[in-house]
Motif scaffolding. Structure first.
Motif, PDB file in Angstrom:
ATOM      1  N   ASP A   1       0.815  -1.219   0.000  1.00 52.77           N
ATOM      2  CA  ASP A   1       0.000   0.000   0.000  1.00 52.77           C
ATOM      3  C   ASP A   1       0.851   1.273   0.000  1.00 52.77           C
ATOM      4  N   PHE A   2       2.155   1.114  -0.188  1.00 56.34           N
ATOM      5  CA  PHE A   2       3.079   2.246  -0.121  1.00 56.34           C
ATOM      6  C   PHE A   2       4.022   2.231  -1.333  1.00 56.34           C
ATOM      7  N   PRO A   3       3.499   2.580  -2.512  1.00 54.33           N
ATOM      8  CA  PRO A   3       4.292   2.467  -3.739  1.00 54.33           C
ATOM      9  C   PRO A   3       5.185   3.662  -4.060  1.00 54.33           C
ATOM     10  N   LYS A   4       5.046   4.753  -3.330  1.00 54.06           N
ATOM     11  CA  LYS A   4       5.687   6.011  -3.709  1.00 54.06           C
ATOM     12  C   LYS A   4       6.938   6.287  -2.869  1.00 54.06           C
ATOM     13  N   ASP A   5       7.959   6.837  -3.515  1.00 54.51           N
ATOM     14  CA  ASP A   5       9.176   7.336  -2.837  1.00 54.51           C
ATOM     15  C   ASP A   5       9.879   6.289  -1.978  1.00 54.51           C
ATOM     16  N   ARG A   6       9.920   5.047  -2.418  1.00 54.55           N
ATOM     17  CA  ARG A   6      10.592   4.005  -1.635  1.00 54.55           C
ATOM     18  C   ARG A   6      12.074   4.326  -1.503  1.00 54.55           C
ATOM     19  N   THR A   7      12.552   4.282  -0.262  1.00 55.20           N
ATOM     20  CA  THR A   7      13.934   4.650   0.038  1.00 55.20           C
ATOM     21  C   THR A   7      14.490   3.707   1.101  1.00 55.20           C
ATOM     22  N   ILE A   8      15.706   3.239   0.875  1.00 50.56           N
ATOM     23  CA  ILE A   8      16.420   2.443   1.876  1.00 50.56           C
ATOM     24  C   ILE A   8      17.378   3.384   2.585  1.00 50.56           C
ATOM     25  N   VAL A   9      17.368   3.347   3.911  1.00 52.78           N
ATOM     26  CA  VAL A   9      18.235   4.211   4.718  1.00 52.78           C
ATOM     27  C   VAL A   9      19.041   3.354   5.687  1.00 52.78           C
ATOM     28  N   GLY A  10      20.139   3.894   6.176  1.00 52.49           N
ATOM     29  CA  GLY A  10      20.898   3.225   7.224  1.00 52.49           C
ATOM     30  C   GLY A  10      22.207   2.636   6.750  1.00 52.49           C
ATOM     31  N   GLN A  11      22.585   1.535   7.355  1.00 52.55           N
ATOM     32  CA  GLN A  11      23.895   0.925   7.168  1.00 52.55           C
ATOM     33  C   GLN A  11      23.958   0.082   5.888  1.00 52.55           C
ATOM     34  N   ILE A  12      23.725   0.711   4.773  1.00 55.15           N
ATOM     35  CA  ILE A  12      23.684   0.038   3.475  1.00 55.15           C
ATOM     36  C   ILE A  12      25.008  -0.637   3.156  1.00 55.15           C
ATOM     37  N   GLY A  13      26.117   0.055   3.382  1.00 49.63           N
ATOM     38  CA  GLY A  13      27.435  -0.520   3.104  1.00 49.63           C
ATOM     39  C   GLY A  13      27.686  -1.806   3.871  1.00 49.63           C
ATOM     40  N   LEU A  14      27.300  -1.845   5.136  1.00 56.07           N
ATOM     41  CA  LEU A  14      27.471  -3.064   5.938  1.00 56.07           C
ATOM     42  C   LEU A  14      26.627  -4.209   5.399  1.00 56.07           C
ATOM     43  N   TRP A  15      25.424  -3.908   4.975  1.00 54.19           N
ATOM     44  CA  TRP A  15      24.570  -4.949   4.396  1.00 54.19           C
ATOM     45  C   TRP A  15      25.165  -5.471   3.095  1.00 54.19           C
ATOM     46  N   GLN A  16      25.668  -4.577   2.263  1.00 50.95           N
ATOM     47  CA  GLN A  16      26.267  -5.002   0.998  1.00 50.95           C
ATOM     48  C   GLN A  16      27.490  -5.889   1.239  1.00 50.95           C
ATOM     49  N   GLU A  17      28.278  -5.562   2.247  1.00 54.00           N
ATOM     50  CA  GLU A  17      29.486  -6.334   2.561  1.00 54.00           C
ATOM     51  C   GLU A  17      29.170  -7.693   3.176  1.00 54.00           C
ATOM     52  N   ASN A  18      28.131  -7.754   4.011  1.00 51.46           N
ATOM     53  CA  ASN A  18      27.869  -8.961   4.798  1.00 51.46           C
ATOM     54  C   ASN A  18      26.773  -9.869   4.256  1.00 51.46           C
ATOM     55  N   ILE A  19      25.735  -9.299   3.687  1.00 53.31           N
ATOM     56  CA  ILE A  19      24.651 -10.105   3.114  1.00 53.31           C
ATOM     57  C   ILE A  19      24.251  -9.488   1.763  1.00 53.31           C
ATOM     58  N   GLY A  20      25.232  -9.361   0.908  1.00 52.86           N
ATOM     59  CA  GLY A  20      25.080  -8.672  -0.373  1.00 52.86           C
ATOM     60  C   GLY A  20      23.993  -9.224  -1.270  1.00 52.86           C
ATOM     61  N   LEU A  21      23.892 -10.543  -1.371  1.00 47.69           N
ATOM     62  CA  LEU A  21      22.890 -11.125  -2.250  1.00 47.69           C
ATOM     63  C   LEU A  21      21.485 -10.761  -1.774  1.00 47.69           C
ATOM     64  N   ALA A  22      21.225 -10.910  -0.495  1.00 49.90           N
ATOM     65  CA  ALA A  22      19.904 -10.571   0.048  1.00 49.90           C
ATOM     66  C   ALA A  22      19.607  -9.087  -0.156  1.00 49.90           C
ATOM     67  N   PHE A  23      20.608  -8.238   0.042  1.00 52.39           N
ATOM     68  CA  PHE A  23      20.402  -6.803  -0.166  1.00 52.39           C
ATOM     69  C   PHE A  23      20.087  -6.511  -1.628  1.00 52.39           C
ATOM     70  N   ASP A  24      20.829  -7.114  -2.543  1.00 46.90           N
ATOM     71  CA  ASP A  24      20.599  -6.891  -3.979  1.00 46.90           C
ATOM     72  C   ASP A  24      19.205  -7.346  -4.406  1.00 46.90           C
ATOM     73  N   VAL A  25      18.761  -8.473  -3.891  1.00 41.75           N
ATOM     74  CA  VAL A  25      17.423  -8.974  -4.214  1.00 41.75           C
ATOM     75  C   VAL A  25      16.365  -8.015  -3.648  1.00 41.75           C
ATOM     76  N   LEU A  26      16.602  -7.486  -2.454  1.00 40.79           N
ATOM     77  CA  LEU A  26      15.690  -6.517  -1.860  1.00 40.79           C
ATOM     78  C   LEU A  26      15.588  -5.267  -2.737  1.00 40.79           C
ATOM     79  N   VAL A  27      16.728  -4.743  -3.168  1.00 41.94           N
ATOM     80  CA  VAL A  27      16.747  -3.550  -4.030  1.00 41.94           C
ATOM     81  C   VAL A  27      15.972  -3.819  -5.318  1.00 41.94           C
ATOM     82  N   ASP A  28      16.211  -4.958  -5.936  1.00 45.33           N
ATOM     83  CA  ASP A  28      15.493  -5.310  -7.165  1.00 45.33           C
ATOM     84  C   ASP A  28      13.988  -5.413  -6.928  1.00 45.33           C
TER      85      ASP A  28
END
Length: 145
Positions: free
Chosen positions: A86-113
């Motif tokens: 119910d929230f299709p507008k202005d989706r934004t990921i905030v926070g420790q993005i770099g740590l997620w990319q380094e530690n659970i990169g595949l899950a983060f990439d799938v989330l972004v997609d």
């Protein structure tokens, strides 16, 4: 075990592995005022988005590791996208993005997609939130810790 995301009842204090939404707050002196805000956490990200008519804002606080010591994975992405239906507008990921990319990169990439390439804001450790500006656009708010 499964990674659980629980409903939080305070949009201005969304804890790890919680989500909450609130009615958009009118800007104060032309500046965005927080409608949703996450508790401080050094290893988490948040997702903020607004409803199609910008009357509601949601915040989802994702810890890298859930309460049952379950690491966020590709299998947990559909649960996140369901909360955002119910929230299709202005989706934004905030926070420790770099740590997620380094530690659970595949899950983060799938989330972004799955979120269809949301905006991203990694300003380091601190308290993230979001509110609408005077033009009705979702703005990320940040307070360093």
């Amino acid at each position: 075990m499964r990674y659980w995301i629980y409903r939080g009842y305070s949009p201005l204090a969304i804890g790890e592995c919680e989500w909450a939404s609130g009615q958009a707050v009118v800007p104060v002196n032309g500046r965005a005022a927080p409608t949703v805000q996450f508790s401080d956490s050094a290893f988490s990200i948040g997702i903020v988005a607004s409803s199609a008519d910008a009357s509601q804002i949601v915040g989802i606080h994702l810890a890298m590791m859930g309460a049952g010591q379950d690491v966020f994975s590709v299998n947990d992405v559909p649960g996140v996208t369901a909360l955002l239906s119910d929230f299709p507008k202005d989706r934004t990921i905030v926070g420790q993005i770099g740590l997620w990319q380094e530690n659970i990169g595949l899950a983060f990439d799938v989330l972004v997609d799955a979120l269809e390439n949301p905006r991203q804001s990694d300003q380091g450790d601190g308290i993230y939130g979001a509110g609408l500006d005077s033009a009705g656009q979702l703005q990320v708010l940040f307070q360093p810790s």
